[in-house]
Design an enzyme around this catalytic site. Structure first.
Site, PDB file in Angstrom:
ATOM      1  N   LYS A 215     -16.759 -15.340   7.015  1.00  0.00           N
ATOM      2  CA  LYS A 215     -15.592 -16.233   6.992  1.00  0.00           C
ATOM      3  C   LYS A 215     -14.719 -15.956   5.764  1.00  0.00           C
ATOM      4  CE  LYS A 215     -12.772 -19.665   7.472  1.00  0.00           C
ATOM      5  NZ  LYS A 215     -11.791 -19.798   8.529  1.00  0.00           N
ATOM      6  N   CYS A 269      -6.932 -22.353   3.333  1.00  0.00           N
ATOM      7  CA  CYS A 269      -7.944 -21.280   3.262  1.00  0.00           C
ATOM      8  C   CYS A 269      -7.573 -20.065   2.425  1.00  0.00           C
ATOM      9  CB  CYS A 269      -8.304 -20.867   4.681  1.00  0.00           C
ATOM     10  SG  CYS A 269      -9.191 -22.197   5.491  1.00  0.00           S
TER      11      CYS A 269
HETATM   12  N1  SAJ Z   1       1.816 -15.379   5.611  1.00  0.00           N
HETATM   13  C1  SAJ Z   1       2.666 -14.410   5.114  1.00  0.00           C
HETATM   14  N2  SAJ Z   1       2.733 -13.210   5.777  1.00  0.00           N
HETATM   15  C2  SAJ Z   1       1.999 -12.950   6.888  1.00  0.00           C
HETATM   16  C3  SAJ Z   1       1.155 -13.945   7.393  1.00  0.00           C
HETATM   17  C4  SAJ Z   1       1.078 -15.170   6.726  1.00  0.00           C
HETATM   18  O1  SAJ Z   1       3.333 -14.591   4.085  1.00  0.00           O
HETATM   19  O2  SAJ Z   1       2.120 -11.839   7.414  1.00  0.00           O
HETATM   20  C5  SAJ Z   1       1.692 -16.665   4.899  1.00  0.00           C
HETATM   21  C6  SAJ Z   1       2.128 -17.853   5.736  1.00  0.00           C
HETATM   22  O3  SAJ Z   1       3.476 -18.114   5.572  1.00  0.00           O
HETATM   23  C7  SAJ Z   1       1.242 -18.961   5.174  1.00  0.00           C
HETATM   24  C8  SAJ Z   1      -0.042 -18.229   4.746  1.00  0.00           C
HETATM   25  O4  SAJ Z   1       0.310 -16.870   4.639  1.00  0.00           O
HETATM   26  O5  SAJ Z   1       1.823 -19.557   4.039  1.00  0.00           O
HETATM   27  C9  SAJ Z   1      -1.209 -18.396   5.676  1.00  0.00           C
HETATM   28  O6  SAJ Z   1      -0.811 -18.069   6.991  1.00  0.00           O
HETATM   29  P1  SAJ Z   1      -1.834 -17.774   8.198  1.00  0.00           P
HETATM   30  O7  SAJ Z   1      -1.018 -17.335   9.328  1.00  0.00           O
HETATM   31  O8  SAJ Z   1      -2.932 -16.863   7.785  1.00  0.00           O
HETATM   32  O9  SAJ Z   1      -2.351 -19.238   8.529  1.00  0.00           O
HETATM   33  P2  SAJ Z   1      -3.676 -20.054   8.101  1.00  0.00           P
HETATM   34  O10 SAJ Z   1      -3.982 -19.846   6.666  1.00  0.00           O
HETATM   35  O11 SAJ Z   1      -3.500 -21.420   8.592  1.00  0.00           O
HETATM   36  O12 SAJ Z   1      -4.785 -19.430   8.995  1.00  0.00           O
HETATM   37  C10 SAJ Z   1      -5.685 -18.475   8.594  1.00  0.00           C
HETATM   38  C11 SAJ Z   1      -5.914 -17.908   9.955  1.00  0.00           C
HETATM   39  N3  SAJ Z   1      -6.002 -16.498   9.994  1.00  0.00           N
HETATM   40  C12 SAJ Z   1      -5.277 -15.779  10.884  1.00  0.00           C
HETATM   41  O13 SAJ Z   1      -4.428 -16.255  11.615  1.00  0.00           O
HETATM   42  C13 SAJ Z   1      -5.613 -14.343  10.945  1.00  0.00           C
HETATM   43  C14 SAJ Z   1      -7.021 -18.577  10.744  1.00  0.00           C
HETATM   44  O14 SAJ Z   1      -7.588 -17.726  11.729  1.00  0.00           O
HETATM   45  C15 SAJ Z   1      -8.158 -19.111   9.876  1.00  0.00           C
HETATM   46  O15 SAJ Z   1      -9.007 -19.923  10.648  1.00  0.00           O
HETATM   47  C16 SAJ Z   1      -7.548 -19.974   8.797  1.00  0.00           C
HETATM   48  O16 SAJ Z   1      -6.784 -19.099   7.949  1.00  0.00           O
HETATM   49  C17 SAJ Z   1      -8.627 -20.758   8.120  1.00  0.00           C
HETATM   50  O17 SAJ Z   1      -8.673 -21.968   8.334  1.00  0.00           O
HETATM   51  O18 SAJ Z   1      -9.506 -20.169   7.489  1.00  0.00           O
END
Ligand code: SAJ
Length: 442
Positions: A215, A269
């Site tokens: 994780k 996360c």
């Molecule tokens: N972000 C970027 N660039 C990207 C992708 C995201 O700047 O290319 C930023 C977003 O704006 C945001 C942050 O990163 O601020 C996190 O975005 P995220 O899409 O990773 O969303 P989370 O953190 O809610 O979800 C992640 C998830 N991972 C993926 O989608 C691959 C999810 O699967 C996990 O379950 C979650 O973390 C968690 O709860 O651990």
């Protein structure tokens, strides 16, 4: 079949998980939520069949309404309901403090209560993200001490993490593969059987240390990928070329997936799971062989992005002959993710703090967030733009996608835009007299 399932912690993970299990015939779910000032209201809210999570969350409101009407989901603040449970899920928050050390107060206190009420044959599953080693070294001894029972024989214990993402809460639980890691084989088997009721994808069985580590690695990997994209953006800005074009062309190579640069990385996360991973390794691993560099550097780059945004605001205002001090600056988006109401570790906050410390008046607009730590918020975009000296887009909410320079220029006092999510066409805004700066663009 008849299962009495208790879900402890009614947050972004506990709520959809409880609602999914409650829809299965024969499973009765009780959610447990503390009556705290911040989240106690959720108890009555869910019991009335309403969804306490805002933003665009497909299917969740309907799912909650259905299971509450069916009387297979109720929520209480009384954790003693665990005494009648045969399965207990732990979905509490596991943040890190300012020194990046996990704060396990909730996890420890919930484990103590569960231990007190634990009976023979019960299955306990920890779903929260934790440092490697937590299930065996923290949760297991507490449950055993408080119950007088032995994990793996008298009761069963496993780690099986969620992969939820606001905006896709139900979909991710149902359709993403599930990782299950018990403290022993029988605990893993019982946990895998449980999730078969709601998961429509593969269920992978491993041990709990491997599951906990997986994780943290998933999120450290995503964080590092985003940091790489952010670094590319910063380099391209210096070359005065378009990082999005560079990334698009790079991604034309099979197996390459450079992520999207932006105003920063938030959420419960990504900003902390690298620290959980490193904490677990330091505490339970053998001595150091090599310094950790990639993941910690990624954290540093991603944390720098709100600072970069603040620098952009200052530069753009200066080009428009204004100072930050005394300027009225509109922050567009307080949630960390588009079209959600989730503000945990939002990059908007460090940005707001920097601008405020330099004497700016801040107006925060978010269509989904109604309240945040005493901050003045509005969901009226025209009102937020009126008299503004700079629009600063942090979150890519749908509401911002169709904003046109010709429609807003007469509302603003100074024509400055800083775009942290590559939403606006800079040449179009420039044509209308705006000074515009976009992360990753010249
Ligand atoms: N972000 C970027 N660039 C990207 C992708 C995201 O700047 O290319 C930023 C977003 O704006 C945001 C942050 O990163 O601020 C996190 O975005 P995220 O899409 O990773 O969303 P989370 O953190 O809610 O979800 C992640 C998830 N991972 C993926 O989608 C691959 C999810 O699967 C996990 O379950 C979650 O973390 C968690 O709860 O651990």
């Amino acid at each position: 079949m008849s299962i009495n399932l208790v879900v402890v912690g009614m947050g972004y993970v506990g709520i959809p998980c409880a609602a999914l299990f409650a829809a299965v015939d024969g499973i009765n779910v009780i959610g447990v939520q503390r009556r705290s000032k911040r989240s106690g209201w959720k108890i009555d809210y869910i019991n009335k069949g309403m969804c306490p999570i805002g933003g665009k969350e497909p299917g969740l409101a309907e799912q909650i309404r259905t299971v509450v009407q069916k009387k297979s989901l109720t929520v209480t603040d009384d954790i003693s309901v665990c005494k009648d449970a045969d399965t207990i899920l732990i979905d509490v928050q596991t943040p890190v403090n300012e020194n990046n050390v996990p704060e396990y107060e909730s996890l420890i206190s919930v484990s103590e209560f569960i231990g007190k009420y634990l009976k023979k044959g019960v299955l306990v599953v920890l779903e929260s993200t934790v440092a490697p080693g937590t299930t065996k070294n923290i949760v297991k001894p507490i449950l055993e001490k408080n119950s007088g029972l032995i994990a793996g024989s008298d009761f069963y214990l496993a780690y099986s993490y969620e992969r939820v993402r606001p905006g896709r809460l139900l979909r991710n639980i149902v359709h993403l593969p599930r990782i299950v890691g018990g403290v022993n084989d029988i605990s893993s088997q019982k946990t895998a059987e449980l999730y078969k009721h709601i998961v429509k994808s593969e269920i992978h069985v491993t041990d709990c240390l491997t599951a906990e580590t997986t994780k943290c690695v998933e999120n450290a990997y995503r964080d590092s990928n985003i940091a790489f994209a952010n670094e590319v953006a910063l380099l391209c800005e210096r070359l005065k070329i378009n990082a999005y074009e560079v990334i698009k062309l790079t991604n034309s190579l099979p197996n390459v997936d450079v992520h999207i640069p932006g105003a920063g990385v938030g959420g419960h996360c990504l900003p902390k799971d690298t620290w959980l991973l490193l904490y677990g390794v330091e505490k339970y691993g053998t001595s150091k062989t090599k310094k950790v560099q990639i993941m910690t550097a990624a954290r540093e780059i991603n944390n720098y992005m709100p600072v970069h945004m603040a620098n952009f605001v200052e530069e753009a205002l200066s080009e428009a002959k204004r100072k930050v001090e005394g300027s009225r600056i509109t922050i567009m988006g307080l949630s960390y993710l588009e079209n959600t109401d989730d503000t945990r570790n939002t990059p908007s906050l460090p940005l707001i703090n920097i601008l405020q410390s330099k004497g700016a008046e801040i107006i925060v607009h978010d269509p989904h967030v109604k309240k945040f730590e005493g901050m003045m918020l509005t969901d009226n975009l025209d009102e937020a733009i009126e008299g503004s000296d700079a629009l600063v887009l942090v979150t890519k909410h749908d509401d911002y996608l169709s904003l046109k320079p010709e429609n807003i220029k007469n509302l603003m006092r100074t024509l400055v835009v800083v775009d942290g999510r590559n939403v606006f066409d800079p040449s179009l805004f420039a044509e209308h007299g705006f000074v515009i700066k976009t992360v990753g663009k010249a």
